[in-house]
Design a protein around this motif. Sequence first.
Motif, PDB file in Angstrom:
ATOM      1  N   PRO A 121       0.658  -1.376   0.143  1.00 25.35           N
ATOM      2  CA  PRO A 121      -0.086   0.097   0.138  1.00 25.35           C
ATOM      3  C   PRO A 121       0.976   1.042   0.013  1.00 25.35           C
ATOM      4  O   PRO A 121       0.493   2.246  -0.735  1.00 25.35           O
ATOM      5  N   GLU A 122       2.161   1.365   0.768  1.00 23.81           N
ATOM      6  CA  GLU A 122       2.722   2.386   1.002  1.00 23.81           C
ATOM      7  C   GLU A 122       3.186   2.686  -0.593  1.00 23.81           C
ATOM      8  O   GLU A 122       3.891   3.991  -0.739  1.00 23.81           O
ATOM      9  N   GLU A 123       3.620   1.617  -1.131  1.00 24.79           N
ATOM     10  CA  GLU A 123       4.255   1.802  -2.598  1.00 24.79           C
ATOM     11  C   GLU A 123       3.417   2.494  -3.599  1.00 24.79           C
ATOM     12  O   GLU A 123       3.786   3.091  -4.387  1.00 24.79           O
ATOM     13  N   ILE A 124       2.266   1.818  -3.561  1.00 23.71           N
ATOM     14  CA  ILE A 124       1.131   2.506  -4.385  1.00 23.71           C
ATOM     15  C   ILE A 124       0.902   4.159  -4.170  1.00 23.71           C
ATOM     16  O   ILE A 124       0.825   4.807  -4.877  1.00 23.71           O
ATOM     17  N   ALA A 125       0.717   4.222  -2.626  1.00 26.24           N
ATOM     18  CA  ALA A 125       0.571   5.604  -2.360  1.00 26.24           C
ATOM     19  C   ALA A 125       1.566   6.662  -2.857  1.00 26.24           C
ATOM     20  O   ALA A 125       1.234   7.739  -2.819  1.00 26.24           O
ATOM     21  N   ALA A 126       2.750   6.004  -2.818  1.00 26.62           N
ATOM     22  CA  ALA A 126       4.069   7.102  -3.145  1.00 26.62           C
ATOM     23  C   ALA A 126       4.389   6.786  -4.506  1.00 26.62           C
ATOM     24  O   ALA A 126       5.635   7.354  -4.908  1.00 26.62           O
ATOM     25  N   LEU A 127       3.356   6.408  -5.394  1.00 26.30           N
ATOM     26  CA  LEU A 127       4.090   6.224  -6.753  1.00 26.30           C
ATOM     27  C   LEU A 127       4.245   7.560  -7.596  1.00 26.30           C
ATOM     28  O   LEU A 127       3.544   8.559  -7.239  1.00 26.30           O
ATOM     29  N   ASP A 130       5.016   9.734 -13.121  1.00 27.00           N
ATOM     30  CA  ASP A 130       5.452   9.234 -14.352  1.00 27.00           C
ATOM     31  C   ASP A 130       5.948   7.925 -14.283  1.00 27.00           C
ATOM     32  O   ASP A 130       6.795   7.192 -14.626  1.00 27.00           O
ATOM     33  N   CYS A 131       4.924   7.178 -13.405  1.00 24.31           N
ATOM     34  CA  CYS A 131       5.215   5.720 -13.169  1.00 24.31           C
ATOM     35  C   CYS A 131       4.847   4.747 -14.289  1.00 24.31           C
ATOM     36  O   CYS A 131       5.106   3.593 -14.055  1.00 24.31           O
ATOM     37  N   LEU A 132       4.460   5.121 -15.310  1.00 26.57           N
ATOM     38  CA  LEU A 132       4.050   4.105 -16.527  1.00 26.57           C
ATOM     39  C   LEU A 132       5.289   4.379 -17.638  1.00 26.57           C
ATOM     40  O   LEU A 132       5.445   5.435 -18.089  1.00 26.57           O
ATOM     41  N   ALA A 183       4.821  15.920  -7.197  1.00 21.39           N
ATOM     42  CA  ALA A 183       5.768  14.790  -7.707  1.00 21.39           C
ATOM     43  C   ALA A 183       4.952  13.537  -7.662  1.00 21.39           C
ATOM     44  O   ALA A 183       5.560  12.288  -8.205  1.00 21.39           O
ATOM     45  N   PHE A 184       3.770  13.315  -7.036  1.00 17.36           N
ATOM     46  CA  PHE A 184       3.376  12.148  -6.869  1.00 17.36           C
ATOM     47  C   PHE A 184       2.046  11.959  -7.474  1.00 17.36           C
ATOM     48  O   PHE A 184       1.415  12.943  -7.866  1.00 17.36           O
ATOM     49  N   LEU A 185       1.791  10.646  -8.074  1.00 18.56           N
ATOM     50  CA  LEU A 185       0.583  10.272  -8.673  1.00 18.56           C
ATOM     51  C   LEU A 185      -0.847  10.547  -8.081  1.00 18.56           C
ATOM     52  O   LEU A 185      -1.822  10.865  -8.407  1.00 18.56           O
TER      53      LEU A 185
END
Length: 294
Positions: A121-127, A130-132, A183-185
């Motif tokens: 969850p914390e990794e998704i939260a901090a994506l 430009d994560c793709l 900076a975050f998604l």
Amino acid sequence: VVVDAFRAAVKLDGSPCATTFRRALAGRFFALLDFGRRAGLLGELAGGFARDPVSHRIQLEEANEDEIGKAIPEHVIAQLDTHLDALGTGEACGTRVMAAGDVQAMYQTIYILLRDTGRRPEEIAALPRDCLETDGAEVSLIWHNRKGRRHRRRLPITQATAGAGRAWQDRRSRLDAPARGDAFLFPALTEASGFGHLPASYISEAIRHWADAIPELHGEGAGPDGSRLPFNRSLIFPYAFRHSYAQRHADAGTPIDVLKDLMDHRSASTTQGYYKNSQELHQPGEKPQVSRSQ
């Protein structure tokens, strides 16, 4: 005394608040003190009433990945999918400056990424925004393994998962969100947040509220009268989707060394703790069939 109160904060049901949430509360409290002193509003408050960077820290608790929970069955995930439109509504989603529709779209995208990628969850939260990353017909999710201190990891994802991410990226570009989250998604909902990105604790609260509000969720089997048994909703929480991701691949025959890399584990024994051996794994060289993610 104040920091100890944050350390011991509990929910209305008496269970402990998430560590990230308690850290965010303490951060907001000290940000309030800092603002009050800068604005000249706390002239009568003793100068010693201030944050000590060592003794006033709330340590981030590490989850035991081998014992944190079990996979949510695929038939339950399918039921959750049919109620996706209801995710992201209600007070559980936090005080916000974004429009309600944007908040809903954000949480729904988070759910899809949790479900399809198996990231923490914390990794998704901090994506990052430009994560793709696209390379020909292949799309990868760029993410940071904070627990393992390994950054800019790449995970292959399906076009459907990438499509959900791109739709949110497009909507994200038009958001009137707090600048500190640029900076975050998934940006923080308010300027007062202790994070630039949406805290993982908010994701947990939103999914808990959503799962509890769904009228019916059926488990496996039937009762003595033939009626379908209800599913235990306490087993639905963000980290459980990581177990579901591992179980889905194991059921599809993904070799253990491949699944270890997908989970970004250093040891295959850690990976084996995430799923039950429900069928024989394919032999190396066989191509696994996975329904939700590659």
